[in-house]
Design an enzyme around this catalytic site. Structure first.
Site, PDB file in Angstrom:
ATOM      1  CE1 TYR A  58      -3.664   2.544   0.559  1.00  0.00           C
ATOM      2  CE2 TYR A  58      -2.424   3.280   2.467  1.00  0.00           C
ATOM      3  CZ  TYR A  58      -3.449   3.468   1.563  1.00  0.00           C
ATOM      4  OH  TYR A  58      -4.267   4.566   1.666  1.00  0.00           O
ATOM      5  CG  ASP A  88       5.791   3.687   0.957  1.00  0.00           C
ATOM      6  OD1 ASP A  88       6.076   4.372   1.966  1.00  0.00           O
ATOM      7  OD2 ASP A  88       4.635   3.564   0.512  1.00  0.00           O
ATOM      8  CE  LYS A 118       0.891   4.835   8.455  1.00  0.00           C
ATOM      9  NZ  LYS A 118       0.951   4.099   7.219  1.00  0.00           N
TER      10      LYS A 118
END
Ligand SMILES: *Cc1c(COP(=O)(O)O)cnc(C)c1O
Length: 430
Positions: free
Chosen positions: A144, A238, A266
């Site tokens: 994702y 990523d 995050k």
């Protein structure tokens, strides 16, 4: 344990907000039941509107590596707020956070801050396309990378093929340039290069955390690097989730594989909305205003968010050993639960990277998305609701990674294992 007020709050929210939530995974759809409405977090605990207290293994889906209301992050944010919420002009706080990011990652000389992981990834891909003057990208099934159009492409079969959009509203034309490969399968990546000589970048979660926790094999990443080099293609790691979570210095530090571009999010915002992408100077030089590749944001580098990120990363830098401690604790957690499951005849696959932990109710090791999909979703849903009623808040989907924080104590881990034993027994006794 009553959750009446959460049920009522969810009903009201559904009148005004689609599905009652502002991000789909929060809706408990895959496990059934009602999402818990939170009033407060403190250290490793969450409190809901009914006054129930839970040990939190979600940690806002990653950002809170020091738990809720960490003293130094909270202080930094309050101090920053007093000076103004946003200026739309440069601040020294941005340079200070950039300096820290560059220190943490060998492959980053320069960094650009944005407000989410989604933004970081879509900008990084534009940068890669601009740098290589090519259009196509390769992504892996089950990884994702945020909800931007070109990246919302789902699994086909395992075979590399041009992707189809996985959401209505994404024109097929927009995903025409996204090629799919299977995670941990170098042959499927090779096939993408055989199909196209116009590949700008390969993007991968080097420690995949969005199909459950599925780390990439080291050898696979090395081969991928070689493949990119042979084809003049950039490799994007990523690390929006794994950055500062799986390791302190990025996947490069544990695999020896050097990415060209790294995306972050995050933890980098310490709980505030921050994303970032960075690369060597030569690549970053083509980004606007230094170069022609456009990218911008009204609230990018927001001073309050920068202050939170700076406090979080400073604390990590000063406590570099903390990741090993977290890894030991997370390992104890999943090994303990696995043993209790086995005692009830249930087979669990487990893995840990730093403060990230994953488990699948699956007979076989999980190496890719297809393997993950073969896990027992029904058993997971029972486990989830059972643990919730015992006061342990796990991610409400089997395709998510669990997180512990520095506030998660050994005692909490042992209590969690004990509770899991009770739940596994209840499940197997029907
Ligand atoms: C969470 C995540 C994103 C998206 O970040 P948002 O802040 O939710 O937009 C992108 N990539 C990975 C690997 C993620 O885990």
């Amino acid at each position: 344990m009553s959750t009446d007020l959460s049920i009522k709050a969810f009903q009201e929210a559904q009148e005004l907000i689609p599905g009652g939530v502002n991000s789909p995974v929060r809706a408990f759809k895959s496990v059934g039941g009602t999402p818990i409405f939170i009033t407060e977090g403190e250290g490793a605990y969450l409190t809901d509107v009914d006054g129930n207290k839970y040990v939190d293994f979600v940690q806002s889906w990653g950002p809170l590596i020091f738990g809720h209301r960490d003293e130094s992050i909270e202080k930094a944010v309050i101090e920053a707020v007093k000076h103004g919420l946003s200026f739309g002009a440069p601040t020294i706080a941005e340079t200070e956070l950039a300096k820290l990011v560059v220190e943490f990652f060998d492959s980053i000389d320069k960094v650009r801050f944005v407000s989410s992981g989604t933004e970081a990834v879509m900008s990084a891909i534009r940068l890669a396309r601009g740098f290589t003057s090519r259009d196509n990208i390769v992504k892996f099934t089950g990884c994702y990378h945020g909800h931007s159009d070109a990246l919302l492409v789902e699994a086909g079969s395992g075979a590399a093929t041009f992707g189809n959009p996985s959401s209505p509203g994404v024109p097929a034309d927009f995903t025409r340039h996204t090629l799919l490969a299977e995670y941990n399968n170098i042959e499927s990546a090779r096939k993408c290069f055989a199909d196209s000589d116009d590949i700008a970048c390969v993007i991968i979660e080097p420690i995949a955390g969005n199909m459950g926790l599925v780390p990439a094999d080291k050898e696979f990443l090395h081969e991928l690097r070689k493949l990119c080099d042979e084809n003049g293609t950039l490799l994007i790691f990523d690390e929006v989730m794994s950055g500062f979570r799986g390791t302190i210095n990025g996947a490069e530090s544990i695999t020896g594989v050097k990415p060209d571009i790294i995306t972050l999010g995050k933890v980098i915002g310490g709980g505030m909305p921050v994303g970032a992408f960075g690369a060597r100077a030569e690549i970053m030089a083509i980004l606007s205003p230094e170069g022609p590749v456009y990218q911008a944001g009204t609230l990018s580098g927001n001073p309050v968010a920068m202050a939170a990120g700076f406090a979080a990363l400073t604390k990590l830098k000063q406590n570099a050993r903390v990741m090993a401690v977290l890894q030991t604790r997370a390992t104890r957690l999943v090994e303990g639960m696995k043993a209790e499951a086995l005692a009830c005849g249930i087979t669990m696959q487990i893995d840990v990277r730093g403060s990230m932990f994953g488990f699948f109710f699956n007979e076989k090791p999980v190496k890719n998305f297809a393997d993950a999909c073969n896990s027992d979703a029904d058993l997971f849903a029972k486990f989830h609701s059972g643990m919730l009623s015992e006061g342990f808040y796990f991610a409400c989907s089997l395709y998510e990674t669990g997180f512990i924080s520095t506030a998660t104590t050994d005692e909490m881990i042992e209590d969690t294992i004990k509770a899991s034993a009770k739940i596994f027994k209840a499940i197997t006794n029907g």
